[in-house]
Design a protein around this motif. Sequence first.
Motif, PDB file in Angstrom:
ATOM      1  N   VAL A   1      -6.948   4.381   3.869  1.00 39.80           N
ATOM      2  CA  VAL A   1      -6.045   5.503   3.666  1.00 39.80           C
ATOM      3  C   VAL A   1      -6.837   6.781   3.913  1.00 39.80           C
ATOM      4  O   VAL A   1      -7.943   6.946   3.376  1.00 39.80           O
ATOM      5  CB  VAL A   1      -5.470   5.491   2.240  1.00 39.80           C
ATOM      6  CG1 VAL A   1      -4.609   6.713   1.988  1.00 39.80           C
ATOM      7  CG2 VAL A   1      -4.657   4.219   2.005  1.00 39.80           C
TER       8      VAL A   1
ATOM      9  N   ASN B   1      -4.548   5.352  -3.075  1.00 42.83           N
ATOM     10  CA  ASN B   1      -3.722   4.253  -2.575  1.00 42.83           C
ATOM     11  C   ASN B   1      -2.978   3.701  -3.789  1.00 42.83           C
ATOM     12  O   ASN B   1      -3.572   3.087  -4.678  1.00 42.83           O
ATOM     13  CB  ASN B   1      -4.596   3.171  -1.931  1.00 42.83           C
ATOM     14  CG  ASN B   1      -3.787   2.056  -1.304  1.00 42.83           C
ATOM     15  OD1 ASN B   1      -2.557   2.030  -1.407  1.00 42.83           O
ATOM     16  ND2 ASN B   1      -4.454   1.125  -0.654  1.00 42.83           N
TER      17      ASN B   1
ATOM     18  N   VAL C   1      -1.334   1.144  -4.942  1.00 46.38           N
ATOM     19  CA  VAL C   1      -1.063  -0.270  -4.686  1.00 46.38           C
ATOM     20  C   VAL C   1       0.027  -0.756  -5.643  1.00 46.38           C
ATOM     21  O   VAL C   1       0.004  -0.452  -6.841  1.00 46.38           O
ATOM     22  CB  VAL C   1      -2.345  -1.104  -4.856  1.00 46.38           C
ATOM     23  CG1 VAL C   1      -2.064  -2.587  -4.627  1.00 46.38           C
ATOM     24  CG2 VAL C   1      -3.429  -0.605  -3.895  1.00 46.38           C
TER      25      VAL C   1
ATOM     26  N   TYR D   1       0.854  -1.191   0.000  1.00 41.30           N
ATOM     27  CA  TYR D   1       0.000   0.000   0.000  1.00 41.30           C
ATOM     28  C   TYR D   1       0.885   1.235   0.000  1.00 41.30           C
ATOM     29  O   TYR D   1       2.032   1.201   0.462  1.00 41.30           O
ATOM     30  CB  TYR D   1      -0.877   0.011   1.262  1.00 41.30           C
ATOM     31  CG  TYR D   1      -0.057  -0.213   2.517  1.00 41.30           C
ATOM     32  CD1 TYR D   1       0.580   0.850   3.159  1.00 41.30           C
ATOM     33  CD2 TYR D   1       0.145  -1.493   3.023  1.00 41.30           C
ATOM     34  CE1 TYR D   1       1.372   0.641   4.279  1.00 41.30           C
ATOM     35  CE2 TYR D   1       0.935  -1.711   4.142  1.00 41.30           C
ATOM     36  CZ  TYR D   1       1.543  -0.649   4.765  1.00 41.30           C
ATOM     37  OH  TYR D   1       2.338  -0.860   5.857  1.00 41.30           O
ATOM     38  N   GLU D   2       0.361   2.335  -0.509  1.00 36.91           N
ATOM     39  CA  GLU D   2       1.043   3.628  -0.432  1.00 36.91           C
ATOM     40  C   GLU D   2      -0.019   4.720  -0.346  1.00 36.91           C
ATOM     41  O   GLU D   2      -0.710   4.997  -1.324  1.00 36.91           O
ATOM     42  CB  GLU D   2       1.940   3.876  -1.654  1.00 36.91           C
ATOM     43  CG  GLU D   2       3.139   2.942  -1.753  1.00 36.91           C
ATOM     44  CD  GLU D   2       4.074   3.337  -2.896  1.00 36.91           C
ATOM     45  OE1 GLU D   2       4.022   4.504  -3.338  1.00 36.91           O
ATOM     46  OE2 GLU D   2       4.845   2.482  -3.341  1.00 36.91           O
ATOM     47  N   ALA D   3      -0.145   5.339   0.805  1.00 32.75           N
ATOM     48  CA  ALA D   3      -1.081   6.449   0.979  1.00 32.75           C
ATOM     49  C   ALA D   3      -0.531   7.683   0.278  1.00 32.75           C
ATOM     50  O   ALA D   3       0.620   8.061   0.496  1.00 32.75           O
ATOM     51  CB  ALA D   3      -1.272   6.740   2.459  1.00 32.75           C
TER      52      ALA D   3
ATOM     53  N   THR E   1       4.503   8.959  -1.083  1.00 35.32           N
ATOM     54  CA  THR E   1       3.978   8.351   0.141  1.00 35.32           C
ATOM     55  C   THR E   1       4.947   8.509   1.306  1.00 35.32           C
ATOM     56  O   THR E   1       6.167   8.505   1.107  1.00 35.32           O
ATOM     57  CB  THR E   1       3.686   6.854  -0.099  1.00 35.32           C
ATOM     58  OG1 THR E   1       2.859   6.344   0.944  1.00 35.32           O
ATOM     59  CG2 THR E   1       4.963   6.019  -0.158  1.00 35.32           C
TER      60      THR E   1
ATOM     61  N   THR F   1      -2.268   5.481   6.921  1.00 37.85           N
ATOM     62  CA  THR F   1      -2.782   4.198   6.437  1.00 37.85           C
ATOM     63  C   THR F   1      -2.988   3.291   7.631  1.00 37.85           C
ATOM     64  O   THR F   1      -2.108   3.168   8.499  1.00 37.85           O
ATOM     65  CB  THR F   1      -1.813   3.518   5.459  1.00 37.85           C
ATOM     66  OG1 THR F   1      -1.655   4.333   4.304  1.00 37.85           O
ATOM     67  CG2 THR F   1      -2.339   2.150   5.025  1.00 37.85           C
TER      68      THR F   1
ATOM     69  N   VAL G   1      -7.806  -2.094   3.994  1.00 31.69           N
ATOM     70  CA  VAL G   1      -6.843  -0.993   3.930  1.00 31.69           C
ATOM     71  C   VAL G   1      -7.607   0.321   3.934  1.00 31.69           C
ATOM     72  O   VAL G   1      -8.479   0.541   3.093  1.00 31.69           O
ATOM     73  CB  VAL G   1      -5.975  -1.087   2.664  1.00 31.69           C
ATOM     74  CG1 VAL G   1      -4.874  -0.030   2.700  1.00 31.69           C
ATOM     75  CG2 VAL G   1      -5.383  -2.475   2.509  1.00 31.69           C
TER      76      VAL G   1
END
Length: 283
Positions: free
Chosen positions: A266, A149, A151, A118-120, A246, A204, A264
């Motif tokens: 965010v 997000n 991904v 994941y990457e907020a 992120t 996140t 998940v």
Amino acid sequence: MRLYRTTRGLARGEGDEVLLLDLPHPDIASLLADDITLARTAQVTERATLGSIELLAPVSRPSTLVVVGANYRDHVLEAGMSVPPSPQFFSISAGPGLVTGHGSPIVVPEEAAGQLDYEAELAVIIGTGGKDIRAQDSWRHVGGFTVANDVSARDLQFQGMDNGAVVDMAPIQRSKTFPTFKPLGPAVVTPDEFTQPLDLAVTTRVNDELRQNGRTSEMLFSVAEIIEAVSARTPLTTGDIILTGTPAGVGLASGSYLKDGDIVEVAIDGIGSLRNTVALLPR
């Protein structure tokens, strides 16, 4: 102004309510291309609670989606990379189904399931396009902000890297472009709702466990600097989306990758929480 794209058309947020609007636009990019102020004056067809409305990604299929990397120092360090001297980014084509909305599953094929991360990110939606946009003029080109997000399938991504350096963009782009790998939402908030410089909490949670906790003020390069750098390389058009990087705490750093059934969430101050469940495709 807070705007939503729903299965019943575009809507405007007002307190705890969602006002469904009599507008013909299929998504918010189309509204931006016309006149976003129409959302202030359009006839309200119905009032509803947010929880009773099914939300969609605010932009159905952006022409260009720009991914900015290495834009938070702590994330750069946890990933073992060097702090860049200028914004680092690449563009990906938004194929069918790449973006998905709040509440929709992140559907994961087997080849992408090994190191799913994941990457907020704060996402910028371009309102007015342009080329060679100066940083000091960039704010008037922003149509709105939303939550993203980014991904990523890390094992595929690393096939295109060597000691943190990019050697082949093809696997990197593939790692981020499976259908549903770019959740966006829940709302688009227009830039007049924010002050500069942006200082918004970005978090996140995975199954309610806090994984990322940063602030946009920690970005190495601001939204204005990013727009200047991106538009110097390629023209931006209405509805294009820029993911601005992120903060620290991604699964890569701890080995805590996403698995089937994970929830998940965010969230970004002033915009809202984007929630999706991981759904691994059966073999």
